[in-house]
Design a protein around this motif. Structure first.
Motif, PDB file in Angstrom:
ATOM      1  N   VAL A   1      -0.351 -15.799 -63.934  1.00 25.69           N
ATOM      2  CA  VAL A   1      -1.110 -14.851 -63.909  1.00 25.69           C
ATOM      3  C   VAL A   1      -0.724 -13.435 -64.301  1.00 25.69           C
ATOM      4  CG1 VAL A   1      -2.245 -13.128 -62.092  1.00 25.69           C
ATOM      5  CG2 VAL A   1      -2.348 -15.411 -61.778  1.00 25.69           C
ATOM      6  N   TYR A   2       0.896 -13.326 -64.339  1.00 29.05           N
ATOM      7  CA  TYR A   2       1.385 -12.261 -65.147  1.00 29.05           C
ATOM      8  C   TYR A   2       1.137 -12.007 -66.430  1.00 29.05           C
ATOM      9  CZ  TYR A   2       3.492 -12.399 -60.379  1.00 29.05           C
ATOM     10  OH  TYR A   2       3.705 -12.407 -58.991  1.00 29.05           O
ATOM     11  N   ASP A   3       0.717 -13.135 -67.210  1.00 22.98           N
ATOM     12  CA  ASP A   3       0.672 -13.274 -68.674  1.00 22.98           C
ATOM     13  C   ASP A   3      -0.362 -12.796 -69.337  1.00 22.98           C
ATOM     14  OD1 ASP A   3       3.661 -14.143 -68.333  1.00 22.98           O
ATOM     15  OD2 ASP A   3       2.881 -16.151 -68.443  1.00 22.98           O
ATOM     16  N   VAL A   4      -1.451 -12.536 -68.537  1.00 24.21           N
ATOM     17  CA  VAL A   4      -2.627 -12.364 -68.907  1.00 24.21           C
ATOM     18  C   VAL A   4      -3.449 -11.114 -68.429  1.00 24.21           C
ATOM     19  CG1 VAL A   4      -3.537 -14.947 -69.247  1.00 24.21           C
ATOM     20  CG2 VAL A   4      -4.146 -13.653 -67.166  1.00 24.21           C
ATOM     21  N   PRO A   5      -4.255 -10.422 -69.254  1.00 20.56           N
ATOM     22  CA  PRO A   5      -4.872  -9.090 -68.747  1.00 20.56           C
ATOM     23  C   PRO A   5      -5.638  -8.905 -67.245  1.00 20.56           C
ATOM     24  CG  PRO A   5      -5.314  -9.277 -71.003  1.00 20.56           C
ATOM     25  CD  PRO A   5      -4.678 -10.800 -70.471  1.00 20.56           C
TER      26      PRO A   5
ATOM     27  N   ALA B   1     -12.286 -13.020 -56.331  1.00 19.69           N
ATOM     28  CA  ALA B   1     -11.279 -13.068 -57.378  1.00 19.69           C
ATOM     29  C   ALA B   1     -10.151 -12.153 -57.343  1.00 19.69           C
ATOM     30  CB  ALA B   1     -12.129 -13.098 -58.720  1.00 19.69           C
ATOM     31  N   SER B   2     -10.644 -10.923 -57.119  1.00 14.65           N
ATOM     32  CA  SER B   2      -9.543  -9.778 -57.059  1.00 14.65           C
ATOM     33  C   SER B   2      -8.602  -9.756 -56.023  1.00 14.65           C
ATOM     34  CB  SER B   2     -10.375  -8.336 -57.379  1.00 14.65           C
ATOM     35  OG  SER B   2      -9.416  -7.163 -57.134  1.00 14.65           O
ATOM     36  N   ILE B   3      -9.097 -10.099 -54.937  1.00 18.21           N
ATOM     37  CA  ILE B   3      -8.471 -10.205 -53.768  1.00 18.21           C
ATOM     38  C   ILE B   3      -7.510 -11.375 -53.778  1.00 18.21           C
ATOM     39  CG2 ILE B   3      -8.590 -11.238 -51.286  1.00 18.21           C
ATOM     40  CD1 ILE B   3     -11.033  -9.465 -50.993  1.00 18.21           C
ATOM     41  N   LEU B   4      -8.034 -12.688 -54.548  1.00 17.70           N
ATOM     42  CA  LEU B   4      -6.944 -13.706 -54.865  1.00 17.70           C
ATOM     43  C   LEU B   4      -6.120 -13.381 -55.320  1.00 17.70           C
ATOM     44  CD1 LEU B   4      -7.125 -16.677 -54.056  1.00 17.70           C
ATOM     45  CD2 LEU B   4      -8.293 -17.410 -56.059  1.00 17.70           C
ATOM     46  N   ARG B   5      -6.243 -12.699 -56.669  1.00 20.37           N
ATOM     47  CA  ARG B   5      -5.117 -12.212 -57.629  1.00 20.37           C
ATOM     48  C   ARG B   5      -3.951 -11.276 -56.783  1.00 20.37           C
ATOM     49  NH1 ARG B   5      -4.087  -7.836 -60.338  1.00 20.37           N
ATOM     50  NH2 ARG B   5      -2.767  -7.921 -62.092  1.00 20.37           N
ATOM     51  N   ARG B   6      -4.558 -10.493 -56.054  1.00 17.48           N
ATOM     52  CA  ARG B   6      -4.018  -9.446 -55.195  1.00 17.48           C
ATOM     53  C   ARG B   6      -2.812 -10.136 -54.433  1.00 17.48           C
ATOM     54  NH1 ARG B   6      -1.431  -5.453 -56.276  1.00 17.48           N
ATOM     55  NH2 ARG B   6      -2.690  -5.328 -58.395  1.00 17.48           N
ATOM     56  N   ILE B   7      -3.295 -11.307 -53.583  1.00 16.87           N
ATOM     57  CA  ILE B   7      -2.471 -12.245 -52.640  1.00 16.87           C
ATOM     58  C   ILE B   7      -1.422 -12.618 -53.682  1.00 16.87           C
ATOM     59  CG2 ILE B   7      -2.329 -14.015 -51.320  1.00 16.87           C
ATOM     60  CD1 ILE B   7      -5.362 -13.292 -50.299  1.00 16.87           C
ATOM     61  N   TYR B   8      -1.866 -13.241 -54.731  1.00 18.85           N
ATOM     62  CA  TYR B   8      -0.827 -13.941 -55.693  1.00 18.85           C
ATOM     63  C   TYR B   8       0.293 -12.995 -56.072  1.00 18.85           C
ATOM     64  CZ  TYR B   8       0.814 -16.859 -59.855  1.00 18.85           C
ATOM     65  OH  TYR B   8       1.473 -17.559 -60.700  1.00 18.85           O
ATOM     66  N   ILE B   9       0.105 -11.750 -56.514  1.00 16.21           N
ATOM     67  CA  ILE B   9       0.836 -10.929 -56.788  1.00 16.21           C
ATOM     68  C   ILE B   9       1.668 -10.387 -55.658  1.00 16.21           C
ATOM     69  CG2 ILE B   9       1.122  -8.922 -57.850  1.00 16.21           C
ATOM     70  CD1 ILE B   9      -1.054  -9.265 -59.651  1.00 16.21           C
ATOM     71  N   ASP B  10       1.204 -10.028 -54.628  1.00 13.49           N
ATOM     72  CA  ASP B  10       1.783  -9.235 -53.405  1.00 13.49           C
ATOM     73  C   ASP B  10       2.448 -10.017 -52.352  1.00 13.49           C
ATOM     74  OD1 ASP B  10       1.361  -6.882 -54.843  1.00 13.49           O
ATOM     75  OD2 ASP B  10      -0.474  -6.262 -53.622  1.00 13.49           O
ATOM     76  N   GLY B  11       2.173 -11.356 -52.491  1.00 14.94           N
ATOM     77  CA  GLY B  11       2.746 -12.475 -51.548  1.00 14.94           C
ATOM     78  C   GLY B  11       1.829 -12.139 -50.208  1.00 14.94           C
ATOM     79  N   PRO B  12       2.563 -12.348 -49.121  1.00 10.49           N
ATOM     80  CA  PRO B  12       1.885 -12.478 -47.816  1.00 10.49           C
ATOM     81  C   PRO B  12       1.268 -10.942 -47.684  1.00 10.49           C
ATOM     82  CG  PRO B  12       3.992 -13.456 -47.395  1.00 10.49           C
ATOM     83  CD  PRO B  12       3.809 -12.875 -48.795  1.00 10.49           C
ATOM     84  N   VAL B  13      -0.151 -10.671 -47.749  1.00  7.39           N
ATOM     85  CA  VAL B  13      -0.721  -9.380 -47.408  1.00  7.39           C
ATOM     86  C   VAL B  13      -1.771  -9.469 -46.486  1.00  7.39           C
ATOM     87  CG1 VAL B  13      -2.027  -9.931 -49.573  1.00  7.39           C
ATOM     88  CG2 VAL B  13      -1.683  -7.752 -48.765  1.00  7.39           C
ATOM     89  N   GLY B  14      -1.880  -8.483 -45.717  1.00  2.00           N
ATOM     90  CA  GLY B  14      -2.899  -8.622 -44.491  1.00  2.00           C
ATOM     91  C   GLY B  14      -4.163  -7.360 -44.985  1.00  2.00           C
ATOM     92  N   VAL B  15      -5.252  -7.730 -44.118  1.00  2.00           N
ATOM     93  CA  VAL B  15      -6.349  -6.993 -44.275  1.00  2.00           C
ATOM     94  C   VAL B  15      -6.162  -5.470 -44.610  1.00  2.00           C
ATOM     95  CG1 VAL B  15      -8.593  -6.555 -43.150  1.00  2.00           C
ATOM     96  CG2 VAL B  15      -7.764  -8.827 -43.153  1.00  2.00           C
TER      97      VAL B  15
END
Length: 155
Positions: A4-8, A56-70
């Motif tokens: 995910v980190y390698d693409v815009p 899709a944006s939330i899924l990417r955010r969880i991928y990047i930020d790790g455990p993340v809450g509402v």
């Protein structure tokens, strides 16, 4: 291996939204066409597929930020609330949109719930990395090699 980190981000989110919609993993609730995405917005989104894009944006955010809450996601999707002549202040995004999207991503098996928020499952990570690989390969294919300039005649 492309991640995910390698693409815009914009390209990844658009491709992920299309994939989520095509696979039927996420469905907008009945209230989605009338809902605003936060108290700082005046109107609902104009994009008819906004639910898939936000998921899709939330899924990417969880991928990047790790455990993340509402609450943390609400802060990320918030913005400036205008108050007429008074100074604008920050307002969080819609919790209902974030919560419902997270629940749908959980049902799809892409995210799992922990005591402190949501985390990617291995299936979810593989899903996003696969889409990132597709996006990267499409970018490489669209970049044509530079052709050599034609030889100019000096007659």
């Amino acid at each position: 291996m492309t991640t995910v980190y390698d693409v815009p981000p914009h390209d990844l989110i658009a491709a992920t939204a299309l994939e989520l919609k095509a696979a039927g993993k996420v469905q907008p609730p009945v209230w989605a066409e009338f809902a605003k995405t936060g108290v700082n917005r005046e109107m609902p989104p104009t994009n008819p597929d906004w639910w898939f894009v936000r998921s899709a944006s939330i899924l990417r955010r969880i991928y990047i930020d790790g455990p993340v809450g509402v609450s943390r996601l609400r802060t990320f999707y918030g913005g400036k609330k205008r108050k007429g002549v008074a100074t604008g202040t920050f307002a969080k995004g819609s919790g209902s949109v974030v919560r419902e999207s997270l629940q749908q991503l959980e049902k799809a098996g892409l995210v799992r719930k922990l005591k402190k928020g949501r985390q990617m499952t291995p299936e979810g990570q593989a899903f996003l990395d696969g889409i990132a690989h597709k996006v990267a390969s499409q970018k490489e294919a669209s970049i044509a090699p530079a052709s050599e300039p034609a030889a100019e005649s000096t007659a």
